[in-house]
Design an enzyme around this catalytic site. Structure first.
Site, short mmCIF file in Angstrom:
data_model
loop_
_atom_site.label_atom_id
_atom_site.label_comp_id
_atom_site.label_asym_id
_atom_site.label_seq_id
_atom_site.Cartn_x
_atom_site.Cartn_y
_atom_site.Cartn_z
N HIS A 148 0.83 -1.21 0.00
CA HIS A 148 0.00 0.00 0.00
C HIS A 148 0.86 1.25 0.00
O HIS A 148 2.09 1.20 0.09
CB HIS A 148 -0.95 0.01 1.20
N CYS A 156 3.19 -4.78 6.68
CA CYS A 156 2.94 -4.68 5.25
C CYS A 156 4.20 -4.20 4.52
O CYS A 156 5.21 -3.90 5.13
CB CYS A 156 1.79 -3.71 4.98
#
Length: 429
Positions: A148, A156
């Site tokens: 992202h 992440c």
């Protein structure tokens, strides 16, 4: 030979390049999810004989902080089309073990259109598909592991907003071109002989050796490998015999592989072995820290839970050392969230009450001490008076001064003379 390998790789890769439903890819709003790739990249595609809507795959390398985008050429093989530095990834080298361990995953993952999120709180994102079949059968847990934007990571792979816009566009165009799923390959580092030699003593080494088979298959064929799981491990480019299937927890079925691929892999492995042995004695940078299995994962996960509850915890997650000790940062803090602020208010109220109670206790103690001191003073004064010896006071008239004695005698003499004269007068003397 290469053409034959490419065709063989295409066959066994089973990418499933079939048309997906229009509803799954038609709406990529908001607007930045619809931005076109830069003209420079489009020109590079044309130069490399790639169609704009051709399939893609991605490779991630933690140690090198790199995301690579590979795109299929018209001959079926893939070529690199873009490389991006990772803005942030959390955790250490090594796989993700459990929810909350803050580890960015390693392994082979699949992204489908439904995993693309154009309305992400992190600008744009796509879920990489953790946990996959391998993770699940090995008891690994977690959810919502993304690539992202917003350059902020808690497990992440986070990119800058302009970077994620381009990566997102690659995926969007590939899905619109008919790709059914995109393979994401996440590695701790480039799995060269030199790097594998550096990490040969790492506790995650056997896991990485397993990933390397898939890495090598792609290096040989330049086609994303067909990935299956059996006996709780990854297997690559294996075709099960008729009537047999791959079961993540079951025994691996009887499989075959194209002869051309087996020959190419044998040659590749021979060169790798020689390079690995040569690297063992050479100068090299020290390996970076990796997660020490499920025990460290559990320690970090507990830290994450306490942090999520708004508790005041060390700023950085704890780290398990090879000797079994745990290292924590001295700086403390809490997550800035509604729950964190609520916990901070509760702690502040408790601290204020405790301070007030301590001040009250101190005041009472001071008053008691002062009273005791006064009692002690009075007792000491009384004891001193009682201890003094009694005596009879004798009043002694002060001796008259010599001048006074002389004067008195003179006065007395005068009086006596007068009396004598009177007496002589009365008796005829």
């Amino acid at each position: 030979m290469l053409t034959k390998l490419a065709r063989t790789g295409m066959l066994i890769a089973a990418l499933g390049i079939a048309g997906c439903t229009e509803s799954s890819v038609k709406d990529f709003a908001p607007q930045y999810a619809n931005r076109e790739l830069p003209q420079k990249i489009l020109a590079s595609m044309r130069a490399k004989d790639m169609d704009k809507g051709a399939p893609i795959m991605a490779r991630i390398f933690k140690e090198e902080n790199t995301v690579e985008i590979w795109k299929q050429k018209r001959n079926g093989r893939y070529d690199i089309i873009a490389t991006y530095p990772i803005c942030k990834w959390s955790g250490k080298l090594g796989p993700k073990y459990t929810e909350g361990d803050r580890q960015a995953p390693e392994g082979f993952y699949t992204v489908r259109p439904a995993q693309m999120n154009p309305k992400s709180s992190y600008h744009l994102s796509f879920n990489i598909g953790f946990p996959n079949a391998y993770d699940k059968v090995n008891g690994r847990t977690g959810a919502n592991l993304m690539v992202h934007g917003a350059c902020s990571s808690s497990g992440c792979y986070s990119m800058t907003d302009p970077q994620i816009e381009e990566i997102y566009a690659f995926g969007r165009d590939a899905f619109r071109g008919g790709q059914k799923e995109i393979q994401i390959e996440a590695f701790p580092f480039r799995m060269t002989a030199a790097n594998m030699a550096r990490y040969r003593n790492d506790p995650n080494y056997n896991f990485w050796k397993m990933l390397k088979v898939g890495y090598d298959n792609f290096e040989i064929t330049k086609v994303p490998p067909k990935v299956d799981v059996c006996e709780k491990r990854y297997v690559f480019n294996q075709v099960a015999a008729d009537g047999q299937a791959f079961s993540p927890a079951g025994a691996c079925p009887t499989t075959t592989q194209p002869d051309a691929l087996k020959v190419a892999y044998t040659e590749y492995q021979s060169k790798y072995d020689a390079a690995f042995n040569a690297a063992l004695g050479g100068a090299k940078p020290a390996p970076k820290a990796s997660i020490l299995g499920t025990k460290e994962a559990a320690i970090v996960a507990d830290w994450s839970k306490r942090r999520a509850r708004g508790e005041r915890v060390p700023i950085e997650p704890p780290s398990l050392n090879s000797d079994g000790s745990v290292t924590e940062t001295s700086r403390m803090g809490r997550i800035d969230s509604p729950l964190g602020r609520k916990m901070a208010a509760i702690d502040a109220e408790k601290a204020a009450k405790q301070k007030a109670e301590e001040e009250k206790t101190a005041a009472v103690a001071a008053a008691k001490a002062a009273k005791e001191a006064e009692k002690q003073r009075l007792a000491e004064a009384k004891a001193a008076k009682t201890a003094q010896p009694e005596s009879t006071a004798t009043i002694v008239a002060p001796a008259p001064a010599p001048e006074a004695v002389t004067q008195t005698a003179a006065d007395d003499g005068g009086v006596m003379s007068k009396m004598k004269k009177r007496l002589f007068g009365m008796f005829g003397g």
